[in-house]
Scaffold this active site. Sequence first.
Site, PDB file in Angstrom:
ATOM      1  N   ASP A 138       9.493  23.236  -1.421  1.00 54.24           N
ATOM      2  CA  ASP A 138       8.766  24.509  -1.369  1.00 54.24           C
ATOM      3  C   ASP A 138       7.289  24.334  -1.719  1.00 54.24           C
ATOM      4  O   ASP A 138       6.507  25.284  -1.627  1.00 54.24           O
ATOM      5  CB  ASP A 138       9.409  25.544  -2.299  1.00 54.24           C
ATOM      6  N   GLY A 139       6.905  23.124  -2.142  1.00 49.52           N
ATOM      7  CA  GLY A 139       5.509  22.877  -2.474  1.00 49.52           C
ATOM      8  C   GLY A 139       5.038  23.537  -3.750  1.00 49.52           C
ATOM      9  O   GLY A 139       3.830  23.575  -4.028  1.00 49.52           O
ATOM     10  N   ARG A 198      -7.013   6.969  -4.396  1.00 51.27           N
ATOM     11  CA  ARG A 198      -6.022   6.180  -5.117  1.00 51.27           C
ATOM     12  C   ARG A 198      -5.851   4.823  -4.454  1.00 51.27           C
ATOM     13  O   ARG A 198      -6.322   4.596  -3.331  1.00 51.27           O
ATOM     14  CB  ARG A 198      -4.674   6.911  -5.121  1.00 51.27           C
ATOM     15  N   ASP A 270       0.412   5.321  -5.822  1.00 48.53           N
ATOM     16  CA  ASP A 270      -0.231   6.593  -5.491  1.00 48.53           C
ATOM     17  C   ASP A 270      -0.682   7.342  -6.743  1.00 48.53           C
ATOM     18  O   ASP A 270      -1.354   8.365  -6.633  1.00 48.53           O
ATOM     19  CB  ASP A 270       0.703   7.482  -4.659  1.00 48.53           C
ATOM     20  N   ASN A 271      -0.342   6.835  -7.926  1.00 49.30           N
ATOM     21  CA  ASN A 271      -0.799   7.441  -9.178  1.00 49.30           C
ATOM     22  C   ASN A 271      -1.818   6.570  -9.897  1.00 49.30           C
ATOM     23  O   ASN A 271      -2.084   6.778 -11.083  1.00 49.30           O
ATOM     24  CB  ASN A 271       0.386   7.707 -10.104  1.00 49.30           C
ATOM     25  N   ASP A 280      -1.851  12.620 -12.946  1.00 54.08           N
ATOM     26  CA  ASP A 280      -0.457  12.952 -12.632  1.00 54.08           C
ATOM     27  C   ASP A 280       0.484  12.745 -13.817  1.00 54.08           C
ATOM     28  O   ASP A 280       1.234  11.771 -13.883  1.00 54.08           O
ATOM     29  CB  ASP A 280       0.036  12.158 -11.413  1.00 54.08           C
TER      30      ASP A 280
END
Length: 506
Positions: A138-139, A198, A270-271, A280
């Site tokens: 649902d984002g 990133r 990606d972090n 994050d």
Amino acid sequence: MTATSPTPSSHLPKLEHTYVQAFPSLAHPVQPEIPAGSKVAWVNHSLSRELGLDSERLASAQGLTWLTGGASKSTYALAYSGYQFGQLSPVLGDGRAHLTGELTPSPKAGDTPGARAHRLDLHLKGSGRTPFSRPGSDGKAPLSAIWREAVIGEFLHAMNVPTSRVLAIIETGERIRRRSPQPEPAGIGVRVANSHIRVGTFQYAQYRADTDIRRELVSYALHRHYPEVELPATSGQEALALLRAVAQRQAELVAQWQALGFVHGVLNTDNVTISGQAIDFGPCALIDTFRRGAVYSSIDQNGRYAYDQQPAVTQWNLARFAETLLDLIDGENPNRAIHLATEVLAEFEETIRDRQVSLFAQKIGCDLSSTPVEHRVQVAAFIDRTLNLLEEQSLDFTGFFSSLTGGSCLLKGQEQADWLAEQQHLQELTQTTPERAEQLMKRANPLYIPRNLALETALRQVERGNLEPVLGLIDIISRPFTPQEGAEFLQTAPAQSRFFVSFCGT
């Protein structure tokens, strides 16, 4: 001259998009989902002052529009790849986040005349679906997860750790299901970071962009994040310079985490930011009872991102970053490119080891600024023995080091006398006066940290509409070295804290 924050302006500045304009293939235009009735529930007054923004204006209806990108109607989901728990996902990207734009704060008193403007990203989290959303997603984000990010960001900032921070929290009035069948409130965080480029960004570009765009991405990252680095004459030297600069920043960042007992929890590529900021904060935690292999994340089943693994896994992530740059470092001689990149990774290992020793030395009151190598080796061995004792005696990490500031030691039995004698010997060996030792320890050892169970309790109150506990928590941990009445609950952890498990909020 002492640096001060700029005078807040009631005018909300226009945001720019230099990154998206330069690299349109690395971003997708998409509007956030801001439900009717959404409201700004909290503004970070400290951060807004630093940015020269008016907190009252940010909390208004106009502020809500500006924070969520409604004024420009130009918002983007950023593209990136990532190794998640060692497995490559070629296409990730912002699945519940939107870049609203870039802000250049007004100059502060004390800034060097002619210094390059410091550009920052404003980025929404929990703002709805994007082209990168997972099937069925649902984002959205739980309101409690956004508040966790705010608390952790403010604590790391107070400890002078490079970090993203939450500028504002928006309550949407929606309810979503995450950890339990019962729905919980949703929220949107407005995050400020030096950028959201990133390691995973460069991985995505390696798969999806041509060589010229990748060279431009290297130049952009150097220019934006490392203005102090003299730009080399060739693209190969630029790529190597960027790798070295990022490795040095990441070494400093993770060494600071280790000295704080901070466990990030999801150190996927990606972090890992190119700027060297922490970002994050999902299933992160701070160690209570010390364990080298401490893991708190519910999704880290094999301990890949445990406390003692963070330096090694960061080096692994940097190796993946290096792989994206090899053909830029030397496209004609791959062996030479690998050799040069390997040298940088070896430098990282040496740098982070050296920084950890220096930071832990400060925690025990030893100044290593002019200490011979052989004495540093002795200090390093003593620090290692100290951590072994903390684990053997199940002692509180933060509590042990903060007790040293008051001249005591929490070790039990004969180890306490032996430890104190060795500490004094090392202080004399490093020519650290008692006054200097006390000064170092007071600056390195916080009295208060956002204790895991205390933070979790405050977040459960957030779900019930009560913000008082989490706001009180932020007030205390924003001044972690200052004794505060009523803050004793953050100096120790209850026995059941060893069962604490954290969740990522997705």
